[in-house]
Design an enzyme around this catalytic site. Sequence first.
Site, short mmCIF file in Angstrom:
data_model
loop_
_atom_site.label_atom_id
_atom_site.label_comp_id
_atom_site.label_asym_id
_atom_site.label_seq_id
_atom_site.Cartn_x
_atom_site.Cartn_y
_atom_site.Cartn_z
CB CYS A 266 -1.01 -0.04 1.23
SG CYS A 266 -2.13 -1.55 1.28
N GLY B 171 -0.94 0.79 -4.91
CA GLY B 171 -2.29 0.17 -4.72
C GLY B 171 -3.56 1.12 -5.50
CG ASN C 84 3.34 -0.54 2.75
OD1 ASN C 84 2.61 -1.59 2.36
ND2 ASN C 84 4.26 -0.06 2.56
N GLY C 85 1.65 -2.84 5.20
CA GLY C 85 2.18 -4.16 5.63
C GLY C 85 1.40 -5.06 5.92
CE1 TYR D 46 5.48 -5.92 -11.14
CE2 TYR D 46 4.62 -5.49 -8.81
CZ TYR D 46 4.32 -5.74 -10.06
OH TYR D 46 3.19 -5.71 -10.98
#
Length: 502
Positions: A2, A28, A101-102, A258
């Site tokens: 995210c 996201g 985020n995570g 990526y």
Amino acid sequence: MCGIVGIVGKSNVNQALYDALTVLQHRGQDAAGIVTCHEGRLYLRKDNGLVRDVFQQRHMQRLIGHMGIGHVRYPTAGSSSSAEAQPFYVNSPYGITLAHNGNLTNVEQLAKEIYESDLRHINTSSDSEVLLNVFAHELAQRGKLQPTEEDVFAAVSHVHQRCVGGYAVVAMITGYGIVGFRDPNGIRPIVFGQRHTDEGGVEYMIASESVALDVLGFTLIRDLAPGEAVYITDDGKLYTRQCATNPKYSPCIFEHVYLARPDSIMDGVSVYKARLRMGEKLAEKILRERPDHDIDVVIPIPDTSRTAALELANRLGVKFREGFVKNRYIGRTFIMPGQAARKKSVRQKLNAIELEFRGKNVMLVDDSIVRGTTCRQIIQMAREAGAKKVYLSSAAPAVRYPNVYGIDMPSARELIAHGRTTEEVCELIGADWLVYQDLPDLIEAVGGGKVKIENFDCAVFDGNYVTGDVNEAYLNKIEQARNDASKAKAQAVNEIIDLYNN
């Protein structure tokens, strides 16, 4: 994966938050949200969709205040219900909103503790809401009418003691300030910076990637260290503190492969330079294995692999060509929830330029190979465009294990390389030759620049999970949650719920 952002400014921050989320959209594409604070009141807008679709002019006009946080999301398990769009909110203490985020690996235990001991209610299946309630509870334990930076840092310390996994967080305490913090292993990225206003004031920003700071004219101060927190008060005072007792630097290496934008600086490492070095290492391996190769042209599979492919072609001394044209209005295929949707989207997303393939031995370059769905179709497209031979090289090693720290990788059985040799994968995807990057070379490529990072989270490649709490039972549990059938069922249920609620 995210994207998060928080800004304490001198004027309305709604436009700056919107612009930052647009820059972080690659992290996201499922949902987006912004919450701002003005004179002790919160103004929130969040929904499913891209940033440009979620926020219309009427929404932006209501998001007033010189302090706020934002989030772009895709789901790591189960659903994409709008009920799980972030930021989340709890009213006690003070009124706290949080974006995350995570992924927490002990979320079930925490949810039980929150209900039985903290006497708090969790309304969604999101671990972000769990994390918010842990932080809120620990801050409430300080028992202060007005929290100080010491109270905030003490609460973060207790979060680190209770929460396990990978997390980067921004949270806003209504009327008091914004706090950002990072898990004790530094798995997920988070940076902060500043900019000076024309009136001589200083504004601060916290974000997932440095590129968000760059675009808005902020100067990067640095990454948050593992376990560290930064607290920016409503009136613009900045404090930092190490809040973990035994932090270890183990950032996620897949960010460089990526996830991150190439123009970001992450943990002091240029993502662009790291990808150039991936191309160098991959070329060296190709030359070792086939010094008399017959490669005529190197063609990247857009977009993330382009940097590595360019350097690979230079090192091999062969032509670099753009052989595929990309439709930029189709989302990232490895994020898409269903196998059928992924298969359909590849043909819509890419179209081959026949001139670059006809009669040539082509080396395609991809950043990584996850399910194999995409590259199998792309190899077929290259053959249909007239390629004599189609080789494939991956800038990353074989992805054999699921990610548990916030990247929506599939279950192990859906990974094409899980339990298979390189030769078996090569046959399955229909290539004439397949070359994977070696893991030591990837680590050297990312950590071998000016900033030396010795340890990375490489679990998707080697199965070694840095938090030490991931076992076979846990992996079996997330496999059940993540398989495509479960996602499709959960998605259908949530769509019905959303329809009923609206």
